[in-house]
Motif scaffolding. Structure first.
Motif, PDB file in Angstrom:
ATOM      1  N   GLU A 263      -8.461  10.941  -9.947  1.00 57.23           N
ATOM      2  CA  GLU A 263      -8.262  10.007  -8.826  1.00 57.23           C
ATOM      3  C   GLU A 263      -8.004  10.765  -7.529  1.00 57.23           C
ATOM      4  OE1 GLU A 263      -6.186   6.185 -11.047  1.00 57.23           O
ATOM      5  OE2 GLU A 263      -4.975   7.987 -10.688  1.00 57.23           O
ATOM      6  N   ILE A 264      -7.162  11.787  -7.610  1.00 61.58           N
ATOM      7  CA  ILE A 264      -6.852  12.593  -6.419  1.00 61.58           C
ATOM      8  C   ILE A 264      -8.118  13.274  -5.916  1.00 61.58           C
ATOM      9  CG2 ILE A 264      -5.574  14.611  -5.595  1.00 61.58           C
ATOM     10  CD1 ILE A 264      -3.352  13.809  -7.632  1.00 61.58           C
ATOM     11  N   LYS A 265      -8.879  13.843  -6.834  1.00 59.48           N
ATOM     12  CA  LYS A 265     -10.115  14.547  -6.459  1.00 59.48           C
ATOM     13  C   LYS A 265     -11.108  13.595  -5.791  1.00 59.48           C
ATOM     14  CE  LYS A 265     -13.787  17.371  -8.469  1.00 59.48           C
ATOM     15  NZ  LYS A 265     -14.307  17.968  -9.713  1.00 59.48           N
ATOM     16  N   GLN A 266     -11.276  12.400  -6.369  1.00 60.58           N
ATOM     17  CA  GLN A 266     -12.208  11.429  -5.802  1.00 60.58           C
ATOM     18  C   GLN A 266     -11.813  11.041  -4.377  1.00 60.58           C
ATOM     19  OE1 GLN A 266     -12.920   7.973  -8.261  1.00 60.58           O
ATOM     20  NE2 GLN A 266     -13.477   6.728  -6.495  1.00 60.58           N
ATOM     21  N   ALA A 267     -10.536  10.767  -4.166  1.00 61.37           N
ATOM     22  CA  ALA A 267     -10.065  10.373  -2.832  1.00 61.37           C
ATOM     23  C   ALA A 267     -10.164  11.540  -1.851  1.00 61.37           C
ATOM     24  CB  ALA A 267      -8.633   9.857  -2.904  1.00 61.37           C
ATOM     25  N   LEU A 268      -9.883  12.765  -2.328  1.00 63.37           N
ATOM     26  CA  LEU A 268      -9.952  13.938  -1.448  1.00 63.37           C
ATOM     27  C   LEU A 268     -11.386  14.220  -1.018  1.00 63.37           C
ATOM     28  CD1 LEU A 268      -8.405  16.233  -0.077  1.00 63.37           C
ATOM     29  CD2 LEU A 268      -8.777  17.601  -2.131  1.00 63.37           C
ATOM     30  N   ILE A 269     -12.318  14.119  -1.933  1.00 62.81           N
ATOM     31  CA  ILE A 269     -13.728  14.337  -1.579  1.00 62.81           C
ATOM     32  C   ILE A 269     -14.183  13.286  -0.573  1.00 62.81           C
ATOM     33  CG2 ILE A 269     -16.089  14.240  -2.498  1.00 62.81           C
ATOM     34  CD1 ILE A 269     -14.951  15.648  -5.030  1.00 62.81           C
TER      35      ILE A 269
ATOM     36  N   LEU B 158       2.743  21.187  -2.857  1.00 63.20           N
ATOM     37  CA  LEU B 158       3.835  20.361  -3.380  1.00 63.20           C
ATOM     38  C   LEU B 158       3.533  18.876  -3.195  1.00 63.20           C
ATOM     39  CD1 LEU B 158       6.649  20.252  -4.641  1.00 63.20           C
ATOM     40  CD2 LEU B 158       7.600  20.405  -2.344  1.00 63.20           C
ATOM     41  N   GLU B 159       2.879  18.509  -2.099  1.00 62.50           N
ATOM     42  CA  GLU B 159       2.513  17.100  -1.878  1.00 62.50           C
ATOM     43  C   GLU B 159       1.519  16.622  -2.939  1.00 62.50           C
ATOM     44  OE1 GLU B 159       3.683  14.784   0.326  1.00 62.50           O
ATOM     45  OE2 GLU B 159       5.141  16.281   0.966  1.00 62.50           O
ATOM     46  N   ILE B 160       0.590  17.486  -3.317  1.00 61.75           N
ATOM     47  CA  ILE B 160      -0.370  17.130  -4.365  1.00 61.75           C
ATOM     48  C   ILE B 160       0.369  16.983  -5.692  1.00 61.75           C
ATOM     49  CG2 ILE B 160      -2.461  17.835  -5.607  1.00 61.75           C
ATOM     50  CD1 ILE B 160      -3.005  17.146  -2.657  1.00 61.75           C
ATOM     51  N   GLU B 161       1.302  17.879  -5.946  1.00 64.67           N
ATOM     52  CA  GLU B 161       2.093  17.817  -7.173  1.00 64.67           C
ATOM     53  C   GLU B 161       2.910  16.521  -7.220  1.00 64.67           C
ATOM     54  OE1 GLU B 161       5.554  18.167  -9.670  1.00 64.67           O
ATOM     55  OE2 GLU B 161       5.691  18.353  -7.499  1.00 64.67           O
ATOM     56  N   LYS B 162       3.452  16.092  -6.077  1.00 62.06           N
ATOM     57  CA  LYS B 162       4.208  14.836  -6.000  1.00 62.06           C
ATOM     58  C   LYS B 162       3.307  13.639  -6.302  1.00 62.06           C
ATOM     59  CE  LYS B 162       7.666  16.210  -2.576  1.00 62.06           C
ATOM     60  NZ  LYS B 162       8.115  15.981  -1.177  1.00 62.06           N
ATOM     61  N   MET B 163       2.065  13.720  -5.879  1.00 61.66           N
ATOM     62  CA  MET B 163       1.117  12.640  -6.167  1.00 61.66           C
ATOM     63  C   MET B 163       0.942  12.495  -7.677  1.00 61.66           C
ATOM     64  SD  MET B 163      -1.693  13.324  -3.170  1.00 61.66           S
ATOM     65  CE  MET B 163      -2.657  11.846  -3.407  1.00 61.66           C
ATOM     66  N   LYS B 164       0.894  13.617  -8.366  1.00 59.85           N
ATOM     67  CA  LYS B 164       0.733  13.576  -9.815  1.00 59.85           C
ATOM     68  C   LYS B 164       2.033  13.142 -10.497  1.00 59.85           C
ATOM     69  CE  LYS B 164      -1.226  17.224 -11.639  1.00 59.85           C
ATOM     70  NZ  LYS B 164      -1.604  18.623 -11.870  1.00 59.85           N
ATOM     71  N   ARG B 165       3.137  13.745 -10.107  1.00 57.79           N
ATOM     72  CA  ARG B 165       4.408  13.530 -10.793  1.00 57.79           C
ATOM     73  C   ARG B 165       5.082  12.214 -10.413  1.00 57.79           C
ATOM     74  NH1 ARG B 165       9.370  15.016  -8.899  1.00 57.79           N
ATOM     75  NH2 ARG B 165       8.393  16.388  -7.382  1.00 57.79           N
ATOM     76  N   LEU B 166       5.184  11.922  -9.128  1.00 58.13           N
ATOM     77  CA  LEU B 166       5.914  10.741  -8.673  1.00 58.13           C
ATOM     78  C   LEU B 166       5.039   9.501  -8.542  1.00 58.13           C
ATOM     79  CD1 LEU B 166       8.136  12.398  -5.922  1.00 58.13           C
ATOM     80  CD2 LEU B 166       8.761  11.857  -8.281  1.00 58.13           C
TER      81      LEU B 166
ATOM     82  N   VAL C 244      -5.631  21.997  -1.833  1.00 56.92           N
ATOM     83  CA  VAL C 244      -5.184  22.525  -0.537  1.00 56.92           C
ATOM     84  C   VAL C 244      -6.307  23.326   0.108  1.00 56.92           C
ATOM     85  CG1 VAL C 244      -3.594  24.170   0.563  1.00 56.92           C
ATOM     86  CG2 VAL C 244      -2.725  22.518  -1.109  1.00 56.92           C
ATOM     87  N   GLU C 245      -6.932  24.208  -0.651  1.00 56.85           N
ATOM     88  CA  GLU C 245      -8.021  25.034  -0.108  1.00 56.85           C
ATOM     89  C   GLU C 245      -9.193  24.171   0.351  1.00 56.85           C
ATOM     90  OE1 GLU C 245      -7.817  28.130   0.631  1.00 56.85           O
ATOM     91  OE2 GLU C 245      -6.004  28.666  -0.477  1.00 56.85           O
ATOM     92  N   HIS C 246      -9.495  23.111  -0.388  1.00 54.34           N
ATOM     93  CA  HIS C 246     -10.581  22.203  -0.008  1.00 54.34           C
ATOM     94  C   HIS C 246     -10.259  21.508   1.324  1.00 54.34           C
ATOM     95  CE1 HIS C 246     -14.071  19.622  -0.748  1.00 54.34           C
ATOM     96  NE2 HIS C 246     -13.316  18.605  -0.347  1.00 54.34           N
ATOM     97  N   LEU C 247      -9.015  21.047   1.468  1.00 54.50           N
ATOM     98  CA  LEU C 247      -8.619  20.375   2.704  1.00 54.50           C
ATOM     99  C   LEU C 247      -8.588  21.346   3.882  1.00 54.50           C
ATOM    100  CD1 LEU C 247      -7.793  17.722   3.991  1.00 54.50           C
ATOM    101  CD2 LEU C 247      -5.431  18.194   3.313  1.00 54.50           C
TER     102      LEU C 247
END
Length: 185
Positions: free
Chosen positions: A123-129, A108-116, A80-83
């Motif tokens: 993967e999340i970090k690579q796409a976010l960067i 919570l959206e990031i958490e949903k990406m991991k959980r759901l 979130v802070e990076h975005l």
């Protein structure tokens, strides 16, 4: 004397409605509630939504609660802070979360990406960067909700540009320099 006109046929006695559809006998209708066979799609969709909402309820009868307060060191809050930093870098007056509660909603959206969505942190970090460094996506990904929505596209594009310069201007300059070296050398 005028001829006697027969009364119009009784709709209930013909077994058909005025539209020609079969009608059940009065005695059966009085015993059982009449079911609407012409259910509109909207009601069916509402029934489906009600069922889905019931499926989400935990066995104890309450809805599941997920961590609502993410620590500043958590992976979700770091994303979130990076975005937020990326949004403010490109537009200092950007509308970004300024309170902890709003940041937690984004987290919570990031958490949903991991959980759901069953995505790893890598993967999340690579796409976010990629999303915050690519000139096109940097202006289009302005929230974690949009980031989650576009994740597949971002991740696949980050895979294809990995190890390559994502800026076409630099690629063109490199080709011109090589060409100039070959011509002049």
């Amino acid at each position: 004397m005028e001829p006697v006109k027969e009364p119009p046929p009784d709709l209930m006695n013909t077994g058909k409605s005025r539209y020609g559809e079969p009608v059940e006998s009065q005695s059966r209708a009085s015993r059982e509630p009449v079911r609407n066979i012409y259910k509109n799609d909207k009601n069916e969709k509402n029934d489906k939504n009600d069922k889905e909402e019931r499926d989400i309820v935990a066995p104890g009868g309450s809805t599941p609660t997920h961590q609502a307060d993410y620590g500043s060191g958590s992976f979700e809050m770091q994303c979130v802070e990076h975005l937020i930093a990326s949004c403010l870098e490109s537009f200092p007056k950007a509308k970004v979360p300024d309170t902890l509660a709003k940041k937690n909603k984004w987290a919570l959206e990031i958490e949903k990406m991991k959980r759901l969505d069953h995505l790893s942190e890598a993967e999340i970090k690579q796409a976010l960067i990629f999303a915050t460094s690519d000139s096109f996506w940097k202006t289009n990904i302005r929230s974690t909700k949009k980031f989650r929505e576009k994740f597949e596209t971002l991740y696949t594009q980050s895979q294809t540009t990995r190890g390559k310069s994502s800026n076409a201007l630099y690629d063109t300059a490199d080709r011109l320099n090589k060409l100039g070296g070959e011509i002049g050398g």
